[in-house]
Structures are given as C-alpha cells and as structure tokens.
Motif scaffolding. Structure first.
Motif, PDB file in Angstrom:
ATOM      1  N   PRO A  48       0.821  -1.212   0.000  1.00  0.00           N
ATOM      2  CA  PRO A  48       0.000   0.000   0.000  1.00  0.00           C
ATOM      3  C   PRO A  48       0.855   1.262   0.000  1.00  0.00           C
ATOM      4  CG  PRO A  48      -0.021  -1.025   2.163  1.00  0.00           C
ATOM      5  CD  PRO A  48       0.696  -1.964   1.248  1.00  0.00           C
ATOM      6  N   PRO A  49       0.281   2.389  -0.394  1.00  0.00           N
ATOM      7  CA  PRO A  49       1.034   3.643  -0.393  1.00  0.00           C
ATOM      8  C   PRO A  49       1.344   4.099   1.028  1.00  0.00           C
ATOM      9  CG  PRO A  49      -1.270   4.059  -0.899  1.00  0.00           C
ATOM     10  CD  PRO A  49      -1.094   2.570  -0.888  1.00  0.00           C
ATOM     11  N   GLY A  50       2.462   4.797   1.161  1.00  0.00           N
ATOM     12  CA  GLY A  50       2.861   5.310   2.462  1.00  0.00           C
ATOM     13  C   GLY A  50       4.362   5.511   2.510  1.00  0.00           C
ATOM     14  N   VAL A  51       4.832   6.071   3.612  1.00  0.00           N
ATOM     15  CA  VAL A  51       6.257   6.326   3.782  1.00  0.00           C
ATOM     16  C   VAL A  51       6.767   5.711   5.073  1.00  0.00           C
ATOM     17  CG1 VAL A  51       6.322   8.395   2.348  1.00  0.00           C
ATOM     18  CG2 VAL A  51       5.725   8.608   4.763  1.00  0.00           C
ATOM     19  N   ALA A  52       6.095   4.659   5.526  1.00  0.00           N
ATOM     20  CA  ALA A  52       6.526   3.934   6.719  1.00  0.00           C
ATOM     21  C   ALA A  52       6.980   2.541   6.306  1.00  0.00           C
ATOM     22  CB  ALA A  52       5.402   3.840   7.739  1.00  0.00           C
ATOM     23  N   THR A  53       7.847   1.939   7.104  1.00  0.00           N
ATOM     24  CA  THR A  53       8.332   0.589   6.804  1.00  0.00           C
ATOM     25  C   THR A  53       7.236  -0.448   6.965  1.00  0.00           C
ATOM     26  OG1 THR A  53      10.628   1.093   7.340  1.00  0.00           O
ATOM     27  CG2 THR A  53       9.952  -1.200   7.551  1.00  0.00           C
ATOM     28  N   ASP A  54       6.350  -0.278   7.928  1.00  0.00           N
ATOM     29  CA  ASP A  54       5.315  -1.272   8.220  1.00  0.00           C
ATOM     30  C   ASP A  54       3.984  -0.562   8.399  1.00  0.00           C
ATOM     31  OD1 ASP A  54       3.724  -3.344   9.080  1.00  0.00           O
ATOM     32  OD2 ASP A  54       5.176  -4.133  10.513  1.00  0.00           O
ATOM     33  N   ILE A  64       9.987  -7.245   2.248  1.00  0.00           N
ATOM     34  CA  ILE A  64      10.892  -6.709   1.230  1.00  0.00           C
ATOM     35  C   ILE A  64      11.967  -5.864   1.895  1.00  0.00           C
ATOM     36  CG2 ILE A  64      11.045  -5.238  -0.815  1.00  0.00           C
ATOM     37  CD1 ILE A  64       8.097  -5.982  -1.378  1.00  0.00           C
ATOM     38  N   HIS A  65      11.562  -5.036   2.827  1.00  0.00           N
ATOM     39  CA  HIS A  65      12.499  -4.187   3.579  1.00  0.00           C
ATOM     40  C   HIS A  65      13.564  -5.037   4.260  1.00  0.00           C
ATOM     41  CE1 HIS A  65      13.646  -2.029   7.347  1.00  0.00           C
ATOM     42  NE2 HIS A  65      13.718  -0.984   6.543  1.00  0.00           N
ATOM     43  N   GLU A  66      13.145  -6.124   4.889  1.00  0.00           N
ATOM     44  CA  GLU A  66      14.096  -7.016   5.559  1.00  0.00           C
ATOM     45  C   GLU A  66      15.078  -7.614   4.572  1.00  0.00           C
ATOM     46  OE1 GLU A  66      14.062 -11.013   8.438  1.00  0.00           O
ATOM     47  OE2 GLU A  66      12.183 -10.069   7.821  1.00  0.00           O
ATOM     48  N   ALA A  67      14.565  -8.007   3.387  1.00  0.00           N
ATOM     49  CA  ALA A  67      15.443  -8.580   2.365  1.00  0.00           C
ATOM     50  C   ALA A  67      16.454  -7.551   1.866  1.00  0.00           C
ATOM     51  CB  ALA A  67      14.608  -9.120   1.201  1.00  0.00           C
ATOM     52  N   ILE A  68      16.027  -6.294   1.703  1.00  0.00           N
ATOM     53  CA  ILE A  68      16.947  -5.243   1.268  1.00  0.00           C
ATOM     54  C   ILE A  68      18.061  -5.048   2.292  1.00  0.00           C
ATOM     55  CG2 ILE A  68      17.152  -2.750   0.829  1.00  0.00           C
ATOM     56  CD1 ILE A  68      14.305  -2.876  -0.364  1.00  0.00           C
ATOM     57  N   LEU A  69      17.693  -5.052   3.582  1.00  0.00           N
ATOM     58  CA  LEU A  69      18.696  -4.853   4.629  1.00  0.00           C
ATOM     59  C   LEU A  69      19.614  -6.062   4.790  1.00  0.00           C
ATOM     60  CD1 LEU A  69      16.810  -2.958   7.469  1.00  0.00           C
ATOM     61  CD2 LEU A  69      18.054  -2.054   5.502  1.00  0.00           C
ATOM     62  N   ARG A  95       8.144   3.982  -0.112  1.00  0.00           N
ATOM     63  CA  ARG A  95       8.233   3.107   1.047  1.00  0.00           C
ATOM     64  C   ARG A  95       9.660   3.062   1.599  1.00  0.00           C
ATOM     65  NH1 ARG A  95       3.880  -0.203   2.190  1.00  0.00           N
ATOM     66  NH2 ARG A  95       4.979  -0.308   4.193  1.00  0.00           N
ATOM     67  N   MET A  96      10.665   3.166   0.716  1.00  0.00           N
ATOM     68  CA  MET A  96      12.051   3.189   1.175  1.00  0.00           C
ATOM     69  C   MET A  96      12.418   4.512   1.839  1.00  0.00           C
ATOM     70  SD  MET A  96      14.416   1.067  -1.528  1.00  0.00           S
ATOM     71  CE  MET A  96      13.781   1.766  -3.054  1.00  0.00           C
ATOM     72  N   ASP A  97      11.579   5.525   1.673  1.00  0.00           N
ATOM     73  CA  ASP A  97      11.846   6.814   2.311  1.00  0.00           C
ATOM     74  C   ASP A  97      12.034   6.655   3.818  1.00  0.00           C
ATOM     75  OD1 ASP A  97      11.666   9.930   2.089  1.00  0.00           O
ATOM     76  OD2 ASP A  97      10.282   9.395   3.707  1.00  0.00           O
ATOM     77  N   ALA A  98      11.358   5.691   4.419  1.00  0.00           N
ATOM     78  CA  ALA A  98      11.488   5.460   5.864  1.00  0.00           C
ATOM     79  C   ALA A  98      12.914   5.085   6.241  1.00  0.00           C
ATOM     80  CB  ALA A  98      10.518   4.369   6.309  1.00  0.00           C
ATOM     81  N   MET A  99      13.669   4.531   5.305  1.00  0.00           N
ATOM     82  CA  MET A  99      15.030   4.107   5.596  1.00  0.00           C
ATOM     83  C   MET A  99      15.957   5.284   5.887  1.00  0.00           C
ATOM     84  SD  MET A  99      15.313   1.121   2.672  1.00  0.00           S
ATOM     85  CE  MET A  99      17.046   0.777   2.973  1.00  0.00           C
ATOM     86  N   ILE A 100      15.571   6.478   5.456  1.00  0.00           N
ATOM     87  CA  ILE A 100      16.417   7.653   5.683  1.00  0.00           C
ATOM     88  C   ILE A 100      16.611   7.892   7.180  1.00  0.00           C
ATOM     89  CG2 ILE A 100      16.579  10.168   5.381  1.00  0.00           C
ATOM     90  CD1 ILE A 100      15.074   9.816   2.723  1.00  0.00           C
ATOM     91  N   SER A 101      15.569   7.616   7.957  1.00  0.00           N
ATOM     92  CA  SER A 101      15.654   7.864   9.400  1.00  0.00           C
ATOM     93  C   SER A 101      16.009   6.617  10.201  1.00  0.00           C
ATOM     94  CB  SER A 101      14.325   8.431   9.911  1.00  0.00           C
ATOM     95  OG  SER A 101      13.263   7.529   9.657  1.00  0.00           O
ATOM     96  N   ARG A 108      24.660   5.067  11.304  1.00  0.00           N
ATOM     97  CA  ARG A 108      24.616   5.443   9.893  1.00  0.00           C
ATOM     98  C   ARG A 108      23.260   5.089   9.295  1.00  0.00           C
ATOM     99  NH1 ARG A 108      28.844   2.336   6.823  1.00  0.00           N
ATOM    100  NH2 ARG A 108      27.475   0.684   7.573  1.00  0.00           N
ATOM    101  N   PRO A 109      22.789   5.818   8.280  1.00  0.00           N
ATOM    102  CA  PRO A 109      21.588   5.398   7.565  1.00  0.00           C
ATOM    103  C   PRO A 109      21.741   3.954   7.075  1.00  0.00           C
ATOM    104  CG  PRO A 109      22.230   7.605   6.884  1.00  0.00           C
ATOM    105  CD  PRO A 109      23.342   7.080   7.757  1.00  0.00           C
ATOM    106  N   VAL A 110      20.675   3.170   7.191  1.00  0.00           N
ATOM    107  CA  VAL A 110      20.786   1.736   6.924  1.00  0.00           C
ATOM    108  C   VAL A 110      21.109   1.417   5.466  1.00  0.00           C
ATOM    109  CG1 VAL A 110      19.359   0.980   8.854  1.00  0.00           C
ATOM    110  CG2 VAL A 110      18.263   1.566   6.661  1.00  0.00           C
ATOM    111  N   ALA A 111      20.905   2.373   4.563  1.00  0.00           N
ATOM    112  CA  ALA A 111      21.238   2.110   3.152  1.00  0.00           C
ATOM    113  C   ALA A 111      22.728   2.264   2.869  1.00  0.00           C
ATOM    114  CB  ALA A 111      20.440   3.022   2.234  1.00  0.00           C
ATOM    115  N   PHE A 112      23.492   2.832   3.805  1.00  0.00           N
ATOM    116  CA  PHE A 112      24.932   2.992   3.576  1.00  0.00           C
ATOM    117  C   PHE A 112      25.585   1.632   3.313  1.00  0.00           C
ATOM    118  CE2 PHE A 112      26.516   7.276   5.451  1.00  0.00           C
ATOM    119  CZ  PHE A 112      25.555   7.952   4.724  1.00  0.00           C
TER     120      PHE A 112
END
Length: 202
Positions: A48-54, A64-69, A95-101, A108-112
């Motif tokens: 669904p649309p949104g900017v939260a991880t869950d 999906i978020h867990e797999a990316i991390l 949805r990945m926007d939540a990863m910034i915080s 470090r940001p988790v995408a680093f």
C-alpha cells in the motif's frame, strides 16, 4: 553477497513481464559472480502507499524491507509509462523513504554500504529520464550508485513492439546488463572493505 531485484511491472503473474525478462539478464550476471538474488514482483504483492516501513496487517513491504537490509545490492526494474517510472517503482521509493531515518549500530543510515542500479524497458523513449529519477531517489535514501549501473531497452519515440516481441537491441541491453552486474559487485565489494563512515555529528 546478496541482491534484491524489485520488478515494478504493472502486470501481475502469470502475464509475461518485459521488465522481468531484462532484469533476468542482470540476475544472470550477478549470479555468475556468486551473488544470491531474490526477486519481488510488486504487482503480485500488497504494497500500500505510504512512507513507513510497516503499515500493519496485510502489508508485504516489511518482508521486502528485511530482504533489502540483508543484501548489499538493490536493483529497481521498471517499465516506462508516459516517459516516467511505473507507479509501483515510485511507490517502492516512497516506502524506502522510511530508511532515511533508520540507522545501523554505527549510527549510519541503513542504506549505507549498499549499492543500487536500474533496469528500464519500454516501447517509448525516456529511459535516461527514468534512470535519473530512480537513481536520484535511491541516492537520497543512502544507496551508492556505481558507474554504469543500469541497462535499458527502448526502441525510441513512438509505439512499437515490446522487449519480448523482438530481438532488436537485445545484444546491447545484454552487454550493458552484464556490465551493470559487474560494476554493482565491484563497488559493493569495495564498500565492504572500506565502509562509509557515519555522518559528522555537527
């Protein structure tokens, strides 16, 4: 090393996906270098649309978020619609926007230390615009974008056959797809050896 491919076609399975077919070329290049690849076809999932991880019950994004991390490489694969990424590609970015915080144990940001690239298909022009939009978004989130970490297949202006309907241009797309895979692995390996430091505190 692990990779996640997000196939952002608007077609649900079992309908053939041109985007998935070209992404498979990159997967082939990654697997030939020892990378374990997981692919998610977003049209088959509830995101669904949104900017939260869950977003609660029934939201498939947390998996999906867990797999990316759990991976070092992210590939965002999308068709071009009216010269832009698909709505599902945009939703993945949102949805990945939540990863910034979200931060790791070093602050470090988790995408680093994770790299990302883009696959684009479409029987209209606009591939470089789509690549620029998606790479720019993923850089904002914290991913590293290696040199030539993209491949695309477009026929140029106007309507025409799809990727799976013709062999035209496949050799070039395959060559750039394998170069993309090699560059993603090379930079991911370099970041594993020399991680990005935490942002300055002041």
């Amino acid at each position: 090393m692990k990779a996640v491919v997000l196939n952002c076609t608007l077609k649900a399975s079992p309908e053939p996906s041109n985007t998935g077919a070209l992404a498979a070329v990159v997967v082939e290049g990654l697997e030939s270098r020892g990378v374990t690849v997981s692919t998610f076809r977003l049209a088959d999932l509830k995101v669904p649309p949104g900017v939260a991880t869950d977003l609660g019950d029934g939201d498939d994004w947390p998996g999906i978020h867990e797999a990316i991390l759990d991976s070092e490489i992210l590939v965002l694969a999308t068709p071009t619609w009216v010269g832009r990424p698909s709505s599902l590609a945009q939703r993945a970015l949102e949805r990945m926007d939540a990863m910034i915080s979200e931060t790791d144990d070093r602050g470090r940001p988790v995408a680093f230390d994770r790299v990302a690239g883009v696959v684009v298909t479409g029987n209209e022009d606009g591939a470089h615009h789509v690549i620029s939009e998606l790479c720019g978004g993923m850089m904002d989130i914290g991913f590293t974008i290696p040199a030539q970490s993209w491949t695309y297949w477009h026929l140029g202006p106007g309507p025409g056959p799809n990727y799976l309907d013709t062999e035209q241009g496949h050799d070039w797309s395959r060559s750039t797809g394998h170069t993309m895979a090699a560059n993603l692995v090379a930079v991911a390996s370099a970041l594993a050896a020399a991680p990005i430091p935490a942002p300055p505190s002041s």
